[in-house]
Motif scaffolding. Structure first.
Motif, PDB file in Angstrom:
ATOM      1  N   ALA A   1      17.388-111.109 -72.331  1.00 20.64           N
ATOM      2  CA  ALA A   1      16.502-109.978 -72.673  1.00 20.64           C
ATOM      3  C   ALA A   1      15.579-110.361 -73.835  1.00 20.64           C
ATOM      4  O   ALA A   1      14.383-110.025 -73.846  1.00 20.64           O
ATOM      5  N   MET A   2      16.140-111.097 -74.784  1.00 19.71           N
ATOM      6  CA  MET A   2      15.336-111.522 -75.941  1.00 19.71           C
ATOM      7  C   MET A   2      14.209-112.444 -75.489  1.00 19.71           C
ATOM      8  O   MET A   2      13.055-112.319 -75.938  1.00 19.71           O
TER       9      MET A   2
ATOM     10  N   VAL B   1       8.332-113.439 -74.252  1.00 21.42           N
ATOM     11  CA  VAL B   1       7.284-113.812 -73.286  1.00 21.42           C
ATOM     12  C   VAL B   1       6.225-112.711 -73.214  1.00 21.42           C
ATOM     13  O   VAL B   1       5.007-112.981 -73.225  1.00 21.42           O
ATOM     14  N   VAL B   2       6.667-111.446 -73.183  1.00 20.12           N
ATOM     15  CA  VAL B   2       5.692-110.340 -73.103  1.00 20.12           C
ATOM     16  C   VAL B   2       4.776-110.345 -74.331  1.00 20.12           C
ATOM     17  O   VAL B   2       3.551-110.183 -74.225  1.00 20.12           O
TER      18      VAL B   2
ATOM     19  N   ALA C   1      -0.561-111.423 -76.736  1.00 24.55           N
ATOM     20  CA  ALA C   1      -1.362-112.096 -77.775  1.00 24.55           C
ATOM     21  C   ALA C   1      -2.418-112.991 -77.146  1.00 24.55           C
ATOM     22  O   ALA C   1      -3.578-113.017 -77.592  1.00 24.55           O
ATOM     23  N   LEU C   2      -2.039-113.707 -76.086  1.00 27.11           N
ATOM     24  CA  LEU C   2      -3.010-114.581 -75.414  1.00 27.11           C
ATOM     25  C   LEU C   2      -4.133-113.767 -74.781  1.00 27.11           C
ATOM     26  O   LEU C   2      -5.307-114.135 -74.820  1.00 27.11           O
TER      27      LEU C   2
ATOM     28  N   VAL D   1       8.429-112.187 -85.924  1.00 29.55           N
ATOM     29  CA  VAL D   1       7.908-113.538 -86.175  1.00 29.55           C
ATOM     30  C   VAL D   1       6.934-113.931 -85.065  1.00 29.55           C
ATOM     31  O   VAL D   1       5.827-114.418 -85.332  1.00 29.55           O
ATOM     32  N   VAL D   2       7.340-113.701 -83.802  1.00 25.46           N
ATOM     33  CA  VAL D   2       6.470-114.093 -82.675  1.00 25.46           C
ATOM     34  C   VAL D   2       5.142-113.341 -82.774  1.00 25.46           C
ATOM     35  O   VAL D   2       4.061-113.925 -82.613  1.00 25.46           O
TER      36      VAL D   2
END
Ligand code: ATP
Length: 570
Positions: A150-151, A156-157, A162-163, A277-278
């Motif tokens: 799940a993490m 990824v989402v 962001a991209l 952080v991401v």
């Protein structure tokens, strides 16, 4: 640039260390929550609770201290980098401006600013936290495989969003900065040409142009901000959803008896920290890419300069000038302004360059003093190509009075002394030789008078005569004057003639462009330029003697200094 990186290396090491400790400390909350939930509640031990709470307090205090240290290291890093490279960059940019004849080379300072701001800002910190993401994921997997998966899905989402933000907004931001740059250029022109715009009622038209560019810049900025905000809102929702989604999943797993109750709280913290952080790293990613691009450009600039290497020191020249097959192109075009120009000037002679407007006279004198490098051929001073001289060493042997004299902000004495150490006797001698000493004495503070921005506090004639004093300051071997009498009255012209006589007597080579016939009487040689090539060259008498008409027999006598290629053009 490598010196700059070396200078910031200690700060980078500190930064890595602080990031490591801060991330380790971030686990303190997780461990505390799990221990309280799983151990304190089951054992009902108040002592354990107090001990754990004291430990957590110490961890929080250490976190605050380390954060402050990390911020301070960041600030010092940016300044250290700037200090180390700014001086060298100034020299490089200056040389590039002369070489490429472009005025937009200041982009190098914008690059340095971008790198400095990046290193000194909070933008760099999340990048040091990025290596911890796999550790967070491993911890989640160690709690339960479903929590790990799940993490990863949550990460990824965030990355996709962001991209998407970067991809969709790049065009908007590019257009915004293009229009902002155009609007800034228009503002600069408006402030520089305020008088002309005002007198000729050009202000309203110019204002419309500026408003259009300004409005476009704002419009694209707004579009970019709207899109960023929309994606940021989705990201915020996703971050919250991830935290609570992970809690829900761990609660389900706890009901199934697959994890303990404390895991619910632990996973909430780990998930929040990891996504945080991401998210901040990905939001700073474009900033990082821009800083990396800027750094790459700066490094290329420094590398190119290193490849030139130091030049040999040459002795003081006598002033002999040789121009061999010189050709020069217009900036950014293959069009030649000058071609096949060849002639030689002995030391201590005066040469007048004449010709119609646009013939290439100013271009020629720029080549004579090394402002513009030849595209073909060579310009030599005492036999050495100008490009072989160290620029500062060469400058001491040259004097130049450009067509439009720009004095620099400072005193008259500083301007005459070329902003080096002011040698009073030499300044006085140059001013007397240029015949401007009396004029300067009439000014409110004499030689200490501030000339104002670009010399705006002086008249055109005063500027030109002070410019002449600056050109002959320090007894240069070659003095090049581009229309030195364009703003002079009769007294100024007489002073100029006298200065040329004295310079000639001293053995100084003088080259001057002129449109005035009376100056030709001062010249030993005359060079006539037409359409970028030498139409005639020879001693004054030879050139001023009317050429034989085609029906008359041709004089079988080449000019003494004429070179073979010149003989074809003359
Ligand atoms: N920076 C530049 N970029 C492009 N073309 C240039 C540049 N400087 C000069 N030129 C072109 O080179 C030609 C010669 O210009 P230059 O200023 O040398 O002529 P000039 O003989 O000194 O003219 P004038 O007597 O009017 O000062 C002109 O056609 C001009 O348009």
């Amino acid at each position: 640039m490598d010196r700059g990186i070396q200078a910031v290396r200690p700060a980078l090491v500190h930064l890595c260390l602080f990031s490591l400790l801060l991330n380790l400390l971030s686990f303190a909350t997780v461990i505390y929550t799990m221990q309280v939930f799983d151990r304190v509640l089951s054992t009902r031990s108040i002592n354990t609770l107090i001990s754990l709470t004291v430990l957590l307090l110490l961890a929080c205090a250490a976190t605050a201290l380390l954060s402050a240290c990390r911020d301070s290291a960041l600030r010092r890093m940016g300044i250290a980098l700037d200090r180390e490279v700014a001086g060298d960059l100034y020299d490089l940019v200056y040389a590039e401006t002369l070489e490429t004849r472009r005025l937009d080379t200041m982009h190098a300072f914008r690059d340095l600013e971008t790198v400095r701001q990046f290193t000194a800002s909070q933008a760099i910190a999340p990048l040091f936290d990025l290596p911890w993401i796999p550790i967070y994921v491993v911890v989640a997997f160690s709690l339960h495989v479903w929590l790990g998966l799940a993490m990863m899905a949550a990460i990824v989402v965030v990355l996709v969003l962001a991209l998407l933000n970067e991809f969709l907004n790049r065009a908007n931001l590019d257009r915004a900065s293009q229009h902002a740059a155009q609007s800034q250029r228009l503002l600069d022109t408006a402030s520089r040409e305020a008088e002309v715009l005002h007198v000729m009622a050009m202000v309203p038209g110019f204002r419309v142009q500026w408003l259009a560019a300004h409005g476009q810049a704002l419009g694209w900025q707004l579009a970019a901000a709207h899109l960023s905000k929309a994606i940021a809102t989705v990201l915020k929702f996703w971050q919250q959803f991830t935290s609570f989604g992970l809690v829900a999943l761990s609660a389900y797993l706890a009901i199934q008896g697959q994890v303990s109750g404390g895991v619910m709280f632990a996973v909430m913290f780990i998930g929040g920290a990891c996504i945080g952080v991401v998210q901040s790293a990905s939001s700073q990613w474009p900033v990082f890419l821009r800083a990396r691009q800027s750094y790459g450009r700066l490094q290329a600039l420094f590398r190119a300069a290193e490849s030139v290497g130091p030049r040999m020191a040459l002795p003081r020249p006598e002033g002999r000038v040789d121009v061999e097959g010189l050709a020069v192109t217009a900036p950014g075009t293959p069009h030649f302004i000058l071609s096949q120009v060849s002639f030689s000037l002995p030391a201590g002679t005066v040469t007048a360059v004449v010709g119609p407007s646009g013939a290439g006279k100013s271009t020629l004198v720029r080549c004579l003093i090394g402002i513009w490098a030849p595209s073909l051929g060579a310009v030599r001073l005492d036999g050495s190509e100008l490009q072989h001289w160290e620029a500062d060493a060469l400058g001491q042997h040259l004097g130049y009075l450009p067509q439009s004299v720009e004095l620099l902000s400072g005193t008259i004495a500083q301007n005459i002394a070329r902003f080096g150490p002011v040698d009073d006797a030499a300044v006085l001698a140059a001013a007397q030789l240029a015949g401007v000493h009396e004029v300067i004495q009439q000014l409110p503070r004499g030689y200490d008078t501030d000339v104002g921005e670009g010399g705006s506090a002086l008249s055109g004639g005063q500027r030109q005569r002070i410019g002449l004093a600056r050109a002959i300051y320090g007894d240069p071997a070659l003095v090049v004057l581009d229309e030195p009498n364009s703003n002079l009255d009769a007294v100024g012209e007489a002073a100029l003639a006298q200065a040329l006589e004295v310079l000639k007597g001293r053995g100084t080579t003088c080259v001057l462009i002129t449109h005035k016939a009376n100056v030709l009487t001062l010249a030993d040689y005359i060079l006539v330029l037409k359409d970028g090539t030498v139409s005639r060259f020879g001693t004054r008498d030879e050139v001023l003697t009317p050429q034989p008409t085609p029906s008359e027999p041709k004089a079988d006598r080449p000019a003494p200094m004429l070179r073979p290629s010149l003989a074809q053009t003359s």
